[in-house]
Enzyme design. Structure first.
Site, PDB file in Angstrom:
ATOM      1  N   LYS A 149       0.808  -1.232   0.000  1.00  0.00           N
ATOM      2  CA  LYS A 149       0.000   0.000   0.000  1.00  0.00           C
ATOM      3  C   LYS A 149       0.839   1.281   0.000  1.00  0.00           C
ATOM      4  O   LYS A 149       0.465   2.268  -0.616  1.00  0.00           O
ATOM      5  CB  LYS A 149      -0.980   0.002   1.176  1.00  0.00           C
ATOM      6  CG  LYS A 149      -2.077  -1.061   1.026  1.00  0.00           C
ATOM      7  CD  LYS A 149      -3.090  -0.989   2.143  1.00  0.00           C
ATOM      8  CE  LYS A 149      -4.065  -2.151   2.047  1.00  0.00           C
ATOM      9  NZ  LYS A 149      -5.094  -2.109   3.092  1.00  0.00           N
TER      10      LYS A 149
ATOM     11  N   GLY B  70     -15.038  -7.864  10.479  1.00  0.00           N
ATOM     12  CA  GLY B  70     -14.291  -7.143   9.451  1.00  0.00           C
ATOM     13  C   GLY B  70     -14.853  -7.250   8.039  1.00  0.00           C
ATOM     14  O   GLY B  70     -14.386  -6.558   7.136  1.00  0.00           O
TER      15      GLY B  70
END
Ligand code: ATR
Length: 285
Positions: free
Chosen positions: A71, A247
């Site tokens: 990322k 999640g």
């Protein structure tokens, strides 16, 4: 050579990437909306990230979703960034434009905010405990801030890392405060939401061992981990009668803007999608 025809192809790039639910998620929506396209897993080691991105971009991919550990590299590689990516210093979505430029976005905090909104609504006037101080924590703080949280107490295993995060946020998010893990009882006191953004509890990793007896009745415990779906933290919280949020909500909601960027349709997060993902997770156990 470039991909031809109408089919749009996007990727999910990570290392490892086999665990990623993105192909299932996007595949579900492609079928639901009758779109000719595909989302393919791209396994790339850290040192190969830029070369793989260049290759798939030249091959005609419309973009990629980006997962661990790329990322930050995706952030560095993008020519333009949205505010969320700039704030997080990380991008989980790269869009390849026809003029050769790459746009980086971060949809993780939108995903968390949407999941919270769906389950408990706004956080105006509320105190939240944020567990963790990594990249996921940074995105989560912006989500909690956007939902109006009054105070965000940052608690992390390594105090130095928590301090670094709090310091770097000091200008933008004044409501973020540091509380030492040793003071867990006072960190949890009066909190309406406890949000775990650490990787503890994920399959193959040890659980978070927290004393949940200090959490007030009526509070909510959220875990960004989705594999396993019910982490030890959520299991223990549910056993105490606390509301829990797993999640998967965040995962589904962060994917929706990516799907729209790749395939041109803003998809709906539905119970059928959740059921499809839960089935895959169950089969993997
Ligand atoms: P991410 O980008 O997913 O947030 P990261 O930057 O590596 O990943 O951060 C991982 C976070 O999980 C950190 O807050 C880490 O705590 P430390 O800063 O003390 O390392 C936390 N973490 C990971 N495993 C943990 C465990 N078993 N117990 C408590 N915290 C843990």
């Amino acid at each position: 050579m470039t991909l031809t025809g109408k089919a749009r192809v996007a990727g999910i790039i990570g290392w490892p990437v086999t665990h990623s639910l993105s192909p299932v998620l996007h595949g579900h929506w492609l079928k639901e909306y009758g779109i000719d396209g595909a989302m393919v897993p791209l396994a790339a080691r850290q040192e190969d990230f830029a070369a793989v991105i260049d290759g798939v971009r030249r091959a005609g991919f419309v973009g990629v979703n980006v997962t661990v550990p790329h990322k930050e590299a995706a952030f560095a590689l993008a020519h333009r960034l949205d505010d969320a990516a700039r704030s997080a210093g990380a991008a989980n979505l790269l869009i390849f434009h026809d003029d050769g430029t790459i746009e980086g976005r971060n949809t993780d905090s939108i995903g968390l905010a949407e999941s919270l909104r769906e389950n408990i609504g706004a956080l105006d006037g509320k105190t939240v405990v944020l567990l963790g101080a990594g990249g996921a924590a940074r995105g989560a703080i912006f989500a909690l801030d956007s939902l109006g949280a009054d105070t965000i107490r940052i608690v992390n295993r390594s105090p130095d890392r928590a301090r670094d995060l709090a310091t770097s946020l000091a200008k933008d998010v004044k409501k973020a405060k540091l509380v030492a893990l040793d003071n867990w009882a006072s960190a949890a006191e009066g909190a309406a939401l406890i949000a775990n953004t650490t990787s503890a509890g994920m399959s193959g990793q040890g659980p978070l061992n927290l004393d949940l007896s200090v959490i007030a009745a009526g509070s909510t415990v959220l875990d960004i981990v989705y594999s396993p779906l019910e982490t030890k933290l959520l299991k223990d919280a549910a056993a105490r009668g606390l509301q829990t949020i797993d999640g998967l909500g965040m995962l589904m909601h962060q994917a929706a803007p990516s799907f729209e960027a790749f395939f041109g349709v803003r998809p709906q997060v539905t119970p059928a999608l959740r059921a499809a993902l839960e089935k895959v997770l169950r089969e993997r156990q």
